[in-house]
Enzyme design. Structure first.
Site, PDB file in Angstrom:
ATOM      1  CB  VAL A 263     -54.647  32.174  27.766  1.00 25.85           C
ATOM      2  CG1 VAL A 263     -53.596  32.772  26.897  1.00 25.85           C
ATOM      3  CG2 VAL A 263     -55.967  32.863  27.583  1.00 25.85           C
ATOM      4  N   GLY A 264     -54.709  30.055  29.884  1.00 27.71           N
ATOM      5  CA  GLY A 264     -55.312  29.614  31.130  1.00 27.71           C
ATOM      6  C   GLY A 264     -54.662  28.359  31.671  1.00 27.71           C
ATOM      7  CD  GLU A 287     -56.445  33.645  20.154  1.00 29.09           C
ATOM      8  OE1 GLU A 287     -57.490  34.027  19.658  1.00 29.09           O
ATOM      9  OE2 GLU A 287     -56.323  33.413  21.362  1.00 29.09           O
ATOM     10  N   GLY A 381     -60.529  34.044  20.740  1.00 31.25           N
ATOM     11  CA  GLY A 381     -60.276  33.332  19.480  1.00 31.25           C
ATOM     12  C   GLY A 381     -60.931  31.966  19.433  1.00 31.25           C
TER      13      GLY A 381
HETATM   14  O1  0RQ Z   1     -63.259  30.889  38.936  1.00 30.56           O
HETATM   15  O2  0RQ Z   1     -61.339  32.386  38.988  1.00 30.56           O
HETATM   16  O3  0RQ Z   1     -63.065  32.455  40.795  1.00 30.56           O
HETATM   17  O4  0RQ Z   1     -61.498  30.497  40.587  1.00 30.56           O
HETATM   18  O5  0RQ Z   1     -64.304  30.273  36.123  1.00 30.56           O
HETATM   19  O6  0RQ Z   1     -62.010  28.794  35.407  1.00 30.56           O
HETATM   20  O7  0RQ Z   1     -61.207  26.472  35.449  1.00 30.56           O
HETATM   21  O8  0RQ Z   1     -59.660  28.351  36.181  1.00 30.56           O
HETATM   22  O9  0RQ Z   1     -60.285  27.983  33.753  1.00 30.56           O
HETATM   23  O10 0RQ Z   1     -58.772  30.069  33.700  1.00 30.56           O
HETATM   24  O11 0RQ Z   1     -58.948  28.434  31.787  1.00 30.56           O
HETATM   25  O12 0RQ Z   1     -60.840  29.990  32.345  1.00 30.56           O
HETATM   26  C1  0RQ Z   1     -63.603  29.685  29.865  1.00 30.56           C
HETATM   27  C2  0RQ Z   1     -63.179  31.543  31.473  1.00 30.56           C
HETATM   28  C3  0RQ Z   1     -61.891  29.392  31.628  1.00 30.56           C
HETATM   29  C4  0RQ Z   1     -61.435  30.985  29.740  1.00 30.56           C
HETATM   30  C5  0RQ Z   1     -62.556  30.404  30.659  1.00 30.56           C
HETATM   31  C6  0RQ Z   1     -65.003  29.524  37.125  1.00 30.56           C
HETATM   32  C7  0RQ Z   1     -63.891  28.837  37.902  1.00 30.56           C
HETATM   33  C8  0RQ Z   1     -62.853  29.941  37.977  1.00 30.56           C
HETATM   34  C9  0RQ Z   1     -61.944  30.182  35.586  1.00 30.56           C
HETATM   35  P1  0RQ Z   1     -62.206  31.610  39.927  1.00 30.56           P
HETATM   36  P2  0RQ Z   1     -60.731  27.865  35.272  1.00 30.56           P
HETATM   37  P3  0RQ Z   1     -59.603  29.138  32.898  1.00 30.56           P
HETATM   38  C10 0RQ Z   1     -57.586  32.064  23.511  1.00 30.56           C
HETATM   39  C11 0RQ Z   1     -58.941  31.421  23.541  1.00 30.56           C
HETATM   40  C12 0RQ Z   1     -62.871  32.121  26.370  1.00 30.56           C
HETATM   41  C13 0RQ Z   1     -61.850  32.742  25.462  1.00 30.56           C
HETATM   42  C14 0RQ Z   1     -60.950  31.733  24.829  1.00 30.56           C
HETATM   43  C15 0RQ Z   1     -61.995  31.922  28.682  1.00 30.56           C
HETATM   44  C16 0RQ Z   1     -63.007  30.628  36.617  1.00 30.56           C
HETATM   45  O13 0RQ Z   1     -60.759  29.935  29.129  1.00 30.56           O
HETATM   46  O14 0RQ Z   1     -62.213  33.085  28.919  1.00 30.56           O
HETATM   47  O15 0RQ Z   1     -61.140  30.532  24.897  1.00 30.56           O
HETATM   48  N1  0RQ Z   1     -62.270  31.399  27.458  1.00 30.56           N
HETATM   49  N2  0RQ Z   1     -59.928  32.252  24.186  1.00 30.56           N
HETATM   50  O16 0RQ Z   1     -64.332  28.422  39.167  1.00 30.56           O
HETATM   51  C17 0RQ Z   1     -69.379  29.492  36.869  1.00 30.56           C
HETATM   52  C18 0RQ Z   1     -69.159  27.577  35.550  1.00 30.56           C
HETATM   53  C19 0RQ Z   1     -67.748  27.669  35.714  1.00 30.56           C
HETATM   54  C20 0RQ Z   1     -67.253  28.740  36.474  1.00 30.56           C
HETATM   55  C21 0RQ Z   1     -65.590  27.532  35.736  1.00 30.56           C
HETATM   56  N3  0RQ Z   1     -69.704  26.602  34.822  1.00 30.56           N
HETATM   57  N4  0RQ Z   1     -69.930  28.507  36.131  1.00 30.56           N
HETATM   58  N5  0RQ Z   1     -68.068  29.649  37.047  1.00 30.56           N
HETATM   59  N6  0RQ Z   1     -65.914  28.606  36.464  1.00 30.56           N
HETATM   60  N7  0RQ Z   1     -66.703  26.932  35.281  1.00 30.56           N
HETATM   61  C22 0RQ Z   1     -57.324  33.309  24.355  1.00 30.56           C
HETATM   62  C23 0RQ Z   1     -57.749  34.582  23.676  1.00 30.56           C
HETATM   63  O17 0RQ Z   1     -58.644  34.589  22.915  1.00 30.56           O
HETATM   64  C24 0RQ Z   1     -57.048  35.830  23.974  1.00 30.56           C
END
Ligand code: 0RQ
Length: 505
Positions: A263-264, A287, A381
């Protein structure tokens, strides 16, 4: 109601949410239905919190779900949680978890069922599940997600059903509930194609285990619509180019293997990218089925989509659910131990696309921990899919927080996906194809193609110093986390002399 409660004995079980909440006792483990704010119970969690607040006595429960759920569980019940698993993405809960107030078990989403069925975690006292209907022969028909609901119902001493009249009956039949046999009795799962159905459309339950039925009429919490931005569109283009090159090289056929995506923002942009691509006849084995999937179906680009939940924005939810007849032949919803099942993922040969927080120069990926220690959401996932994929892809912007954080670092501050499992890394800078490369070659490929130019020299400096020390995966161990400590001390990962060239956001 009789078209939803299809046995007259069920009518005697209708209670108020207040009464049902009174059955939840301090110390209990509750298995809630729901996966990404779809198909979770809406009234009972609020009633439980109200009761706990009113009584003012010590009250803590263990909360199991499918994945992240709506704020009416994860925000409202946060102060009453002892243990929470297997995934969350909620601000309130995140704070409580990181302060050590809630025990959080961040779990591969395919594994909760096995953990429960092998008694490796506390057993479920009461399952609280949203239902579309309960059939005459005792099957609970789920709504917009399957999650772990069948495992919770199977294990619970008692079941409380929230019958949600807001969920359209046209959803009935979209689910494929297959109950994986216990260890020792397991054989190959007979699922060999994305569109196959091998289970039932409902979850069996004995009427005497249904303690009560709460009637509700509240739609799912919609997912905030995330429009693709400049960088995520470029990432999507890189990904599509990569797939086109794979076709040209003869490693993939034009009819792609089934796709999975997390997601995202990036994930959504990638799927919108398929709308403008030459690929068609797509199959998804994922998923979550987000807005973009339905646009792809509308455009005739998707042949079939298998998922675990319908995770939709408000506008899309209204349109999809009101016209579900149009989609039902192209969609199946499965429990998460099937949608994320390693055996099936490997058999179907999925191309998986998940998002990284940070990636190190050797291709280890951190999806969960900000600066190595603070939980963001969880592995979800992403591990189930990545390790078992035919081609595992990670996407991320090359920098975060206005350019002060590089997503490509010398050493990932936490590792969810090891370099053994990650095959392709994509940022807006380009694509690193790591397949068939040794660690030193992987580092060159990632630094050259994925790092932001402002951080590239810094990475090369680190790598060259590491090479002087030798090793299979060369490191300067005492400097491996120096980028993270620099960020903690000065607010940027950039080295002081190049701070002036801070990248534009
Ligand atoms: O911060 O929200 O304050 O702006 O992390 O980052 O780039 O908007 O990306 O929403 O896709 O989330 C990995 C968290 C990415 C998510 C993760 C900060 C960035 C931002 C979000 P703000 P983006 P996304 C199927 C698969 C694990 C579970 C998974 C996740 C916020 O995709 O939870 O994959 N994945 N499941 O600024 C500090 C860094 C950063 C950082 C980005 N290096 N250090 N902060 N950010 N990089 C779903 C299920 O399983 C249900």
């Amino acid at each position: 109601l009789s078209n939803r409660l299809r046995h007259k004995a069920l009518f005697n079980k209708i209670v108020t949410s207040k009464e049902a909440a009174s059955w939840i006792q301090n110390g209990m483990t509750i298995g809630f239905s729901g996966f990404t704010s779809s198909g979770d119970p809406k009234q009972l969690p609020i009633a439980i919190a109200e009761r706990a607040h009113k009584e003012g006595k010590p009250f803590k429960i263990n909360v199991y779900t499918g994945a992240s759920v709506s704020p009416h569980i994860d925000s409202v019940l946060a102060e009453y949680m002892n243990l929470r698993l297997p995934f969350q993405s909620n601000d309130t809960l995140r704070k409580e978890i990181n302060q050590g107030h809630i025990r959080y078990i961040d779990q591969h989403l395919s594994e909760t069922g096995d953990a429960l069925n092998t008694h490796a975690i506390p057993q479920v006292d009461i399952a609280v599940v949203e239902a579309l209907a309960i059939t005459e022969d005792g099957n609970i028909i789920p709504t917009t997600s399957c999650g772990n609901t069948h495992n919770y119902i199977k294990n619970a001493k008692e079941v409380i059903v929230e019958l949600n009249l807001a969920q359209p009956l046209s959803l009935e039949g979209v689910h494929d509930i297959y109950d994986i046999p216990a260890f020792g009795r397991r054989q190959a799962i007979p699922l060999t194609s994305v569109d196959q159905r091998i289970g039932c459309t409902g979850i069996p339950v004995e009427f005497d285990r249904i303690k009560g039925i709460v009637v509700t009429n509240v739609p799912d919490t919609p997912k905030k619509l995330i429009e693709p931005d400049k960088e995520t569109i470029i990432i999507a283009d890189h990904l599509l180019n990569f797939l086109q090159e794979e076709v040209k090289a003869g490693r993939l056929s034009k009819k792609l293997p089934p796709l999975q995506s997390g997601v995202g923002s990036v994930a959504n942009a990638v799927f919108y990218g398929f709308l403008r691509s030459e690929f068609s006849d797509l199959q998804l084995y994922s998923e979550v089925l987000q807005d973009s999937v339905f646009d792809l179906i509308d455009e005739g680009k998707v042949r079939f989509a298998s998922g675990g939940a319908l995770t939709l924005s408000e506008a899309k939810m209204n349109r999809v659910l009101q016209n579900f007849e149009k989609y039902r032949e192209k969609i199946v919803l499965r429990p998460q131990d099937m949608s994320n099942n390693p055996e099936i993922i490997r058999r179907l040969g999925l191309i998986t696309i998940n998002t990284a927080l940070e990636v190190d120069i050797y291709g280890n990926v951190n999806s969960t921990h900000v600066m190595g220690s603070k939980m963001m959401n969880g592995i979800g996932g992403s591990g189930d899919f990545t390790r078992n994929a035919r081609i595992s892809i990670f996407v991320t912007k090359s920098t975060a927080k206005n350019g002060c954080i590089s997503s490509i670092v010398p050493f990932a501050s936490h590792i969810d996906h090891t370099a053994h499992d990650t095959m392709v890394i994509i940022t807006e800078q380009g694509v690193a194809d790591l397949r068939g490369l040794s660690p030193r070659e992987r580092a060159e490929e990632i630094m050259k193609n994925c790092a932001h130019p402002s951080y590239r020299n810094q990475l090369y400096d680190y790598f060259h110093e590491a090479l002087q020390r030798g090793g299979y995966t060369p490191h300067v161990i005492e400097k491996a986390f120096s980028w993270h400590t620099r960020f903690a001390e000065s607010g940027t990962m950039l080295e002081p002399m190049i701070k002036a060239e801070k990248p534009k956001a």
